[in-house]
Design a protein around this motif. Sequence first.
Motif, PDB file in Angstrom:
ATOM      1  N   MET A   1       0.816  -1.180   0.000  1.00  0.00           N
ATOM      2  CA  MET A   1       0.000   0.000   0.000  1.00  0.00           C
ATOM      3  C   MET A   1       0.869   1.255   0.000  1.00  0.00           C
ATOM      4  O   MET A   1       0.729   2.097  -0.872  1.00  0.00           O
ATOM      5  N   LEU A   2       1.758   1.400   0.957  1.00  0.00           N
ATOM      6  CA  LEU A   2       2.627   2.570   0.994  1.00  0.00           C
ATOM      7  C   LEU A   2       3.735   2.502  -0.045  1.00  0.00           C
ATOM      8  O   LEU A   2       4.324   3.523  -0.377  1.00  0.00           O
ATOM      9  N   VAL A  64       9.765   3.453   4.705  1.00  0.00           N
ATOM     10  CA  VAL A  64       8.579   3.266   5.551  1.00  0.00           C
ATOM     11  C   VAL A  64       8.963   2.571   6.853  1.00  0.00           C
ATOM     12  O   VAL A  64       8.535   2.987   7.939  1.00  0.00           O
ATOM     13  N   ALA A 120       4.065  -3.391  11.425  1.00  0.00           N
ATOM     14  CA  ALA A 120       3.017  -2.623  10.758  1.00  0.00           C
ATOM     15  C   ALA A 120       3.560  -1.944   9.508  1.00  0.00           C
ATOM     16  O   ALA A 120       2.917  -1.949   8.442  1.00  0.00           O
ATOM     17  N   GLY A 121       4.746  -1.356   9.619  1.00  0.00           N
ATOM     18  CA  GLY A 121       5.371  -0.739   8.456  1.00  0.00           C
ATOM     19  C   GLY A 121       5.660  -1.754   7.379  1.00  0.00           C
ATOM     20  O   GLY A 121       5.462  -1.496   6.183  1.00  0.00           O
ATOM     21  N   ALA A 123       4.046  -4.596   6.904  1.00  0.00           N
ATOM     22  CA  ALA A 123       2.768  -5.024   6.334  1.00  0.00           C
ATOM     23  C   ALA A 123       2.194  -3.980   5.371  1.00  0.00           C
ATOM     24  O   ALA A 123       1.567  -4.339   4.371  1.00  0.00           O
ATOM     25  N   LEU A 124       2.426  -2.710   5.667  1.00  0.00           N
ATOM     26  CA  LEU A 124       1.893  -1.665   4.803  1.00  0.00           C
ATOM     27  C   LEU A 124       2.682  -1.490   3.512  1.00  0.00           C
ATOM     28  O   LEU A 124       2.230  -0.808   2.597  1.00  0.00           O
ATOM     29  N   THR A 125       3.862  -2.076   3.434  1.00  0.00           N
ATOM     30  CA  THR A 125       4.643  -1.974   2.193  1.00  0.00           C
ATOM     31  C   THR A 125       4.425  -3.157   1.289  1.00  0.00           C
ATOM     32  O   THR A 125       4.912  -3.168   0.162  1.00  0.00           O
ATOM     33  N   ARG A 126       3.783  -4.181   1.740  1.00  0.00           N
ATOM     34  CA  ARG A 126       3.543  -5.387   0.912  1.00  0.00           C
ATOM     35  C   ARG A 126       2.227  -5.312   0.231  1.00  0.00           C
ATOM     36  O   ARG A 126       1.281  -4.772   0.522  1.00  0.00           O
TER      37      ARG A 126
END
Length: 126
Positions: A1-2, A64, A120-121, A123-126
């Motif tokens: 996502m990020l 991130v 969390a970071g 997970a948000l980059t995958r």
Amino acid sequence: MLASVPIEWLWLLALAATVIHCSAMATWIPVRRFRVAYPFVMVGCGAGAVAVGLSRFGPAAMLVMYAFTLIGLTIGLFPTRKLFMAYVHEIDNGVTPARFDHPRSHLVFCVVVVVALLFAGFALTR
């Protein structure tokens, strides 16, 4: 996502996390030498972490994770801020104990928050 966000915004995220963390630490540890040197140390460590992770994760993911880890460290050190100030005042008064005692719960809280935000970071980059 990020990872789909333009890289300029991720650099801004990392810069904001660094400024927030260094500002908090400068407030909690009011020593001039620390205030001057700490931002350079954090930027150097962040650049090293991003450089090491580039081959495996890519620059977006590393920026991130760096930002989330710094914010996690800031939140994790929040309960210890009063102890930092007390230790600095003791050192200013000439008291240099061989060891600074702190509650283990503060350490556990810091580690849990940093690891949680790092995941969390990630997970948000995958």
